[in-house]
Design an enzyme around this catalytic site. Structure first.
Site, mmCIF file in Angstrom:
data_model
loop_
_atom_site.group_PDB
_atom_site.id
_atom_site.type_symbol
_atom_site.label_atom_id
_atom_site.label_comp_id
_atom_site.label_asym_id
_atom_site.label_seq_id
_atom_site.Cartn_x
_atom_site.Cartn_y
_atom_site.Cartn_z
ATOM 1 N N ARG A 213 0.829 -1.216 0.000
ATOM 2 C CA ARG A 213 0.000 0.000 0.000
ATOM 3 C C ARG A 213 0.856 1.257 0.000
ATOM 4 N NH1 ARG A 213 -5.607 -0.720 1.591
ATOM 5 N NH2 ARG A 213 -6.124 -2.516 0.293
ATOM 6 N N ARG B 257 -7.707 11.264 -5.649
ATOM 7 C CA ARG B 257 -8.855 10.444 -5.213
ATOM 8 C C ARG B 257 -10.153 11.256 -5.141
ATOM 9 N NH1 ARG B 257 -12.564 7.832 -4.471
ATOM 10 N NH2 ARG B 257 -13.002 6.201 -2.962
ATOM 11 N N TYR C 46 -14.339 -12.577 -0.110
ATOM 12 C CA TYR C 46 -15.044 -11.308 -0.348
ATOM 13 C C TYR C 46 -16.318 -11.531 -1.157
ATOM 14 C CZ TYR C 46 -11.336 -8.183 1.371
ATOM 15 O OH TYR C 46 -10.435 -7.496 2.154
HETATM 16 O O1 1CP Z 1 0.447 0.773 -3.603
HETATM 17 C C1 1CP Z 1 -0.399 -0.095 -3.505
HETATM 18 O O2 1CP Z 1 -0.240 -1.177 -2.890
HETATM 19 C C2 1CP Z 1 -1.714 0.186 -4.155
HETATM 20 C C3 1CP Z 1 -2.370 -0.878 -4.929
HETATM 21 C C4 1CP Z 1 -3.320 -1.760 -4.094
HETATM 22 C C5 1CP Z 1 -3.147 -3.100 -3.750
HETATM 23 C C6 1CP Z 1 -1.937 -3.961 -4.013
HETATM 24 C C7 1CP Z 1 -4.584 -1.352 -3.587
HETATM 25 C C8 1CP Z 1 -5.164 0.000 -3.703
HETATM 26 N N1 1CP Z 1 -5.194 -2.448 -3.029
HETATM 27 C C9 1CP Z 1 -4.341 -3.527 -3.109
HETATM 28 C C10 1CP Z 1 -4.579 -4.904 -2.668
HETATM 29 C C11 1CP Z 1 -5.735 -5.204 -1.812
HETATM 30 N N2 1CP Z 1 -7.031 -4.728 -1.886
HETATM 31 C C12 1CP Z 1 -5.720 -6.167 -0.776
HETATM 32 C C13 1CP Z 1 -4.519 -7.027 -0.439
HETATM 33 C C14 1CP Z 1 -3.569 -6.330 0.488
HETATM 34 C C15 1CP Z 1 -4.018 -6.259 1.930
HETATM 35 O O3 1CP Z 1 -4.160 -7.325 2.581
HETATM 36 O O4 1CP Z 1 -4.191 -5.147 2.419
HETATM 37 C C16 1CP Z 1 -6.990 -6.217 -0.206
HETATM 38 C C17 1CP Z 1 -7.447 -7.100 0.939
HETATM 39 C C18 1CP Z 1 -7.819 -5.302 -0.913
HETATM 40 C C19 1CP Z 1 -9.261 -5.041 -0.695
HETATM 41 C C20 1CP Z 1 -9.492 -3.631 -0.370
HETATM 42 N N3 1CP Z 1 -9.459 -2.618 -1.286
HETATM 43 C C21 1CP Z 1 -9.673 -3.043 0.899
HETATM 44 C C22 1CP Z 1 -9.643 -3.785 2.215
HETATM 45 C C23 1CP Z 1 -11.005 -4.024 2.740
HETATM 46 C C24 1CP Z 1 -10.927 -4.826 4.016
HETATM 47 O O5 1CP Z 1 -11.326 -5.989 3.974
HETATM 48 O O6 1CP Z 1 -10.482 -4.284 5.043
HETATM 49 C C25 1CP Z 1 -9.800 -1.661 0.717
HETATM 50 C C26 1CP Z 1 -10.057 -0.613 1.754
HETATM 51 C C27 1CP Z 1 -9.644 -1.417 -0.685
HETATM 52 C C28 1CP Z 1 -9.623 -0.097 -1.373
HETATM 53 C C29 1CP Z 1 -8.282 0.372 -1.768
HETATM 54 N N4 1CP Z 1 -7.427 -0.349 -2.576
HETATM 55 C C30 1CP Z 1 -6.291 0.377 -2.820
HETATM 56 C C31 1CP Z 1 -6.432 1.633 -2.121
HETATM 57 C C32 1CP Z 1 -5.437 2.762 -2.141
HETATM 58 C C33 1CP Z 1 -7.669 1.621 -1.468
HETATM 59 C C34 1CP Z 1 -8.275 2.755 -0.641
HETATM 60 C C35 1CP Z 1 -9.477 3.242 -1.345
HETATM 61 C C36 1CP Z 1 -9.757 4.722 -1.252
HETATM 62 O O7 1CP Z 1 -8.900 5.570 -1.546
HETATM 63 O O8 1CP Z 1 -10.918 5.059 -0.983
#
Ligand code: 1CP
Length: 346
Positions: free
Chosen positions: A26, A39, A152
Site C-alpha cells: 500500500r 482520489r 469477499y
Molecule cells: O500501492 C499499492 O499497494 C496500491 C495498490 C493496491 C493493492 C496492491 C490497492 C489499492 N489495493 C491492493 C490490494 C488489496 N485490496 C488487498 C490485499 C492487500 C491487503 O491485505 O491489504 C486487499 C485485501 C484489498 C481489498 C481492499 N481494497 C480493501 C480492504 C477491505 C478490508 O477488507 O479491510 C480496501 C479498503 C480497498 C480499497 C483500496 N485499494 C487500494 C487503495 C489505495 C484503497 C483505498 C481506497 C480509497 O482511496 O478510498
C-alpha cells in the site's frame, strides 16, 4: 527491459545483500496528500482504477516521493469479482460492498465465465506504468488469492470473522471447490495478461488466510495457491516471472508455506515473528515482517524496531525490506521517508 541486476531482482535471486531493496505494501494510498488530491476527483474507487493514466500517476507517486526499489501496479484485488458480475462498489469508510454476492450454490452455477479481456484497463495501466519507470525499478503485478477473492465474493463485504463465508463452505463443499477452481483459472489468465503487458514480478495476496484452521487452510487456500503457481511456472509467458506470496498469518507449518506454495518469495505478516529462517534459507526469498503500527511511534522507536528486523535478516540470502502489512491512512509520510533512510543507512 528491466535490468536483472536491479537490487529487487538480486534479492529475488536469493543473493545476500548489504542493503535490501525497499518497497511498501500500500505504498500508494490515502496516507499521501498527492493521492488524496487525485482520489477526490472520483466518487467510486473502482472508477479511478478503470483509468490507466490515473493509475500510472498513482503508482509513481511513492516512487518519486521515497525513491523506492520496486513499483506496484495501482489497482485492486477485487477487479476479478467485479468482472465476474458481482458488482463491486467501495463505500466511504466501509470498504468494498458487493451488489450481487454469492448467496447460494445456484449463484455459482450462474456465474459469468471470466473473460480476461474485460480487465484491459488493468493491463493498459501496467504498460503505462512500465513505460514510465526507469530500467532499474521493476514493476510488481498482483492478484488476490483464489481463497481471499472467494471470501469477499461470498461475504459481500469486508468482515472481521467472515461468518457467512465459513458457513457457506461448510454447507457447500463441492460448489465451493467449483468456485475456487474458477477463481484459480481467472487469476492465472489475469496475471498472465499483466506479465504480457509488462509486469516483472507477481504478488499474490492471501489476505484472509488467517480465518481458516489448518485443515481448511490447506483445503481451501493452499491447494489453490499451489495450482495457481504451478500453472504460472508451466506457462511460456510467466515461467520466469518471480512469484511473491503474502499469506496473512496462516495456520499451517512454515514447512508447508515454503514447500507447497510454489512461491519464490514469502512476504511475512508482522505477527509471524517466530517464522523459522532456517526452513526457508536458500529455498525462498523473504520480505517484510515489520509491524506497520511502529510508524505511528516517535522516530527513535521506529529506528529501534527497524534495526531489530534488519539484525534478524542481515545474513539471510534474499531479504526484501517491507512492512508486515499495508501502510494505513493514519501514517505520516515523513515517517515512511525516515524509515527508508534508516534502512539505507544501516
Ligand atoms: O500501492 C499499492 O499497494 C496500491 C495498490 C493496491 C493493492 C496492491 C490497492 C489499492 N489495493 C491492493 C490490494 C488489496 N485490496 C488487498 C490485499 C492487500 C491487503 O491485505 O491489504 C486487499 C485485501 C484489498 C481489498 C481492499 N481494497 C480493501 C480492504 C477491505 C478490508 O477488507 O479491510 C480496501 C479498503 C480497498 C480499497 C483500496 N485499494 C487500494 C487503495 C489505495 C484503497 C483505498 C481506497 C480509497 O482511496 O478510498
Amino acid at each position: 527491459m528491466t535490468n536483472s541486476n536491479s537490487l529487487f531482482f538480486r534479492a529475488l535471486n536469493k543473493e545476500r545483500l548489504k542493503t535490501p531493496p525497499i518497497w511498501y505494501m500500500r505504498q500508494a494510498g490515502r496516507y499521501m496528500p498527492e493521492y488524496r488530491a487525485v482520489r477526490k476527483k472520483f466518487n467510486n474507487f473502482l472508477d479511478m482504477c478503470k483509468n490507466p493514466d490515473v493509475c500510472c500517476e498513482l503508482a509513481l507517486q511513492p516512487i518519486n516521493a521515497f525513491n523506492l526499489d520496486a513499483a506496484i501496479l495501482f489497482s485492486d484485488i477485487l477487479t476479478i469479482p467485479d468482472a465476474l458480475g458481482l458488482g463491486v462498489n467501495f463505500v466511504e469508510n466501509e470498504g468494498p460492498v458487493f451488489k450481487n454476492p454469492i448467496n447460494n450454490s445456484k449463484d455459482i452455477d450462474n456465474l459469468d465465465l471470466f473473460d480476461p479481456d474485460e480487465l484491459q484497463y488493468v493491463y493498459q495501466a501496467v504498460t503505462n506504468i512500465k513505460n514510465s519507470l526507469s530500467d532499474n525499478i521493476p514493476l510488481i503485478g498482483f492478484s488476490g488469492s483464489p481463497w481471499t477473492l472467494a471470501a469477499y465474493s461470498i461475504e459481500g463485504k469486508s468482515s472481521k470473522d467472515f461468518k457467512k463465508t465459513l458457513n457457506f463452505i461448510n454447507k457447500n463443499n463441492d460448489k465451493s471447490h467449483t468456485f475456487l477452481n474458477a477463481l484459480t483459472d481467472a487469476c492465472f489468465l489475469y496475471l498472465r495478461e499483466q506479465v504480457k503487458a509488462g509486469a516483472d514480478v507477481i504478488q499474490i495476496f492471501d489476505s484472509w488466510a488467517n480465518i481458516l484452521d489448518e485443515n481448511r487452510f490447506n483445503e481451501f487456500s493452499m491447494q489453490y495457491i499451489n495450482k495457481l503457481t504451478y500453472a504460472l511456472k508451466n506457462d511460456k509467458v510467466t515461467s520466469k516471472t518471480p512469484i511473491i506470496l503474502f499469506s496473512r498469518d496462516p495456520k499451517c507449518s512454515n514447512q508447508t508455506l515454503v514447500k507447497n506454495s510454489g512461491a519464490d518469495c514469502l512476504s511475512l505478516y508482522w505477527d509471524m515473528k517466530d517464522f523459522d529462517l532456517n526452513i526457508a534459507r536458500n529455498k525462498v526469498s523473504l520480505q517484510g515482517n515489520l509491524d506497520p503500527r511502529i510508524l505511528l511511534e516517535p522516530k527513535d522507536k521506529i529506528k529501534y524496531q527497524t534495526h531489530k528486523i534488519l539484525d534478524k535478516f542481515k545474513d539471510y540470502p534474499g531479504y526484501i525490506f517491507n512492512l508486515g502489512h499495508g501502510i494505513t491512512p493514519d501514517i505520516n509520510p515523513d515517517n515512511i521517508k525516515y524509515l527508508t533512510e534508516v534502512v539505507r543507512e544501516y
